[in-house]
Design an enzyme around this catalytic site. Structure first.
Site, PDB file in Angstrom:
ATOM      1  N   LYS A 100       2.214  -3.373   7.310  1.00  0.00           N
ATOM      2  CA  LYS A 100       2.491  -3.549   5.878  1.00  0.00           C
ATOM      3  C   LYS A 100       3.945  -3.145   5.560  1.00  0.00           C
ATOM      4  CE  LYS A 100       0.097  -4.613   2.899  1.00  0.00           C
ATOM      5  NZ  LYS A 100      -0.277  -5.944   2.327  1.00  0.00           N
ATOM      6  N   TYR A 155      -1.805  -0.550  10.999  1.00  0.00           N
ATOM      7  CA  TYR A 155      -1.947  -1.196   9.689  1.00  0.00           C
ATOM      8  C   TYR A 155      -0.741  -0.896   8.799  1.00  0.00           C
ATOM      9  CZ  TYR A 155      -3.288  -1.611   4.765  1.00  0.00           C
ATOM     10  OH  TYR A 155      -3.279  -1.904   3.426  1.00  0.00           O
ATOM     11  N   THR A 201       0.812  -1.215   0.000  1.00  0.00           N
ATOM     12  CA  THR A 201       0.000   0.000   0.000  1.00  0.00           C
ATOM     13  C   THR A 201       0.847   1.267   0.000  1.00  0.00           C
ATOM     14  OG1 THR A 201      -1.524   1.250   1.404  1.00  0.00           O
ATOM     15  CG2 THR A 201      -0.098  -0.271   2.530  1.00  0.00           C
ATOM     16  N   ASP A 202       0.245   2.360  -0.453  1.00  0.00           N
ATOM     17  CA  ASP A 202       0.957   3.646  -0.390  1.00  0.00           C
ATOM     18  C   ASP A 202       1.081   4.172   1.042  1.00  0.00           C
ATOM     19  OD1 ASP A 202      -1.702   4.359   0.040  1.00  0.00           O
ATOM     20  OD2 ASP A 202      -1.808   5.845  -1.569  1.00  0.00           O
ATOM     21  N   GLU A 203       0.290   3.583   1.970  1.00  0.00           N
ATOM     22  CA  GLU A 203       0.299   4.111   3.341  1.00  0.00           C
ATOM     23  C   GLU A 203       1.638   3.914   4.046  1.00  0.00           C
ATOM     24  OE1 GLU A 203      -3.090   3.387   5.773  1.00  0.00           O
ATOM     25  OE2 GLU A 203      -4.487   3.570   4.111  1.00  0.00           O
TER      26      GLU A 203
END
Ligand code: NAD
Ligand code: DAU
Length: 347
Positions: free
Chosen positions: A159, A155, A130-132
């Site tokens: 990741k 989260y 993810t970009d997060e």
């Protein structure tokens, strides 16, 4: 090619599996999913009898089971999507994010390394992220593949850890890997705890639309089928050891997106313009709420010739139509446990 897809009963995974089963009849596609609250066999009902497809219910954290599965199916490739994926749940219950996203990914990497150790030719472990992991942006700038990691929720930290492990297995053991980091997805079959399906469902039922904070956070939205196409492209054409950012160049401030969603949904329901505006309810902000995400997707465009195919208004309209036409799906996933989560989270 015996290709293992993990998390293929979830939102993005189900689109990936359906795309691959239709496009590669010569592959054996094995879909592994634990069927948590987010996994649903109805998402993949249309392919259940296809000859090149099989489903296995299993937990990616189970080392013994993963060893057996890899050996039994002679796995050559992995597209790893299985994860706990909802930021709000990671705030209220972080530990399952660590076990699934970190230990689960490490378990799969270890098994791939063991089973492929004699010959890495024609093997590939593709990790979907993810970009997060890049943290948050101010009003300007983009996330690039070499942007430093700065995860800020349980989260995104889980990741980020899994991304580091994938790269570590590549550098240390030479495991053939490829990674991608994608922006917010939307489309059919998304569990209605995420913004777009949650709000469509609430508009239909004339329930409050809980906007976190002032609604000024910005997300970069991509139609899920475009993500599935990007994953196919990276799996087949991506360079080993590389990372590709995937995004729609489609930034929306939450409140602007919500107003568009209300307008389109009201139109489709035959309601008077603006009749659902009163449902907008500003609520307490998400803890540690990242302000803005925006992906620079130049690398995947220039090197792999991938671009989003749908304009946002078109994708959003298709998405609303799907949820309105699939009321049974929506009703079935929002019964039972969902009501308890909803009550606990939104009160
Ligand atoms: P999802 O929550 O809809 O699906 C996750 C799937 O993983 C579910 O089917 C669930 O049953 C399965 N799963 C969970 N724990 C498991 C375990 N221990 N063993 C086996 N299966 C398990 O998630 P999604 O939105 O489809 O996201 C898929 C992947 O893409 C995730 O890795 C996520 O981090 C990443 N991603 C998501 C988005 C997005 O906007 N949704 C954007 C970028 C990246
Ligand atoms: O950026 C990619 C990520 O996008 C993925 O890695 C995650 O798996 C996925 O869940 C998604 O994370 P977000 O937190 O951005 O998505 P969510 O749909 O939960 O929220 C989108 C925005 O809307 C965010 O700024 C929070 C806000 N929001 C969300 C909910 C559920 C609200 O204002 N109210 C809500 O009730």
């Amino acid at each position: 090619m015996n290709l293992l897809v993990t998390g293929g009963a979830g939102f993005i995974g189900s689109h990936v599996v359906k795309h691959l089963v239709a496009k590669y009849p010569e592959y054996n596609i094995i879909n592994l999913d634990l069927l948590t609250y987010a996994g649903n066999l109805e998402n993949i009902g249309s392919i259940k009898d296809k000859e090149n497809y099989s489903f296995v219910k299993a937990d990616i954290r189970d080392l013994k089971e993963m060893r057996k599965l890899f050996a039994d199916h002679k796995i050559d490739g992995v597209i790893h999507l299985a994860a706990e994926s909802h930021v709000d749940r990671s705030i209220s219950d972080p530990l399952v994010f660590i076990t699934t996203n970190v230990i689960g990914t490490a378990t799969l990497l270890q098994v791939a390394k063991e089973q492929w150790k004699d010959n890495y030719d024609n093997k590939l472990f593709y990790h979907v992220s993810t970009d997060e992991v890049y943290g948050t942006l101010g009003d300007e700038g983009f996330f690039y593949e070499d942007t430093a990691y700065d995860p800020r929720s349980p989260y995104s930290a889980s990741k980020a850890s899994s991304d580091h492990l994938v790269r570590a297995f590549h550098h240390t053991y030479g495991l053939p890997v490829v990674l991608s980091n994608c922006s917010n997805n939307y489309g059919p079959y998304q569990f209605p705890e995420k913004l777009i399906p949650l709000f469509i469902n609430n508009i239909v039922h004339k329930k409050a639309l809980p906007v976190y904070g002032q609604g000024i956070n910005v997300r970069d939205w991509l139609y899920v089928k475009d993500h599935a196409r990007a994953i196919d492209t990276i799996f087949h054409k991506g360079k080993k050891g590389e990372t590709y950012n995937i995004g729609g160049h489609n930034e929306w401030k939450n409140i602007d997106l919500i107003k568009l969603l209300i307008k389109l949904t009201d139109q489709k329901l035959g309601r008077a313009a603006g009749s659902s505006d009163e449902l907008i309810t500003y609520v307490k902000d998400r803890a540690g709420h990242d302000l803005r995400y925006a992906i620079d997707a130049t690398k995947i465009k220039d090197e792999l010739d991938w671009e989003p195919s749908l304009q946002f208004e078109e994708g959003l309209s298709l998405t609303i139509d799907w949820y309105l036409e699939n009321k049974d799906w929506l009703d079935s996933v929002t019964s039972g446990e969902y009501q308890k989560y909803y009550q606990k989270h939104y009160g």
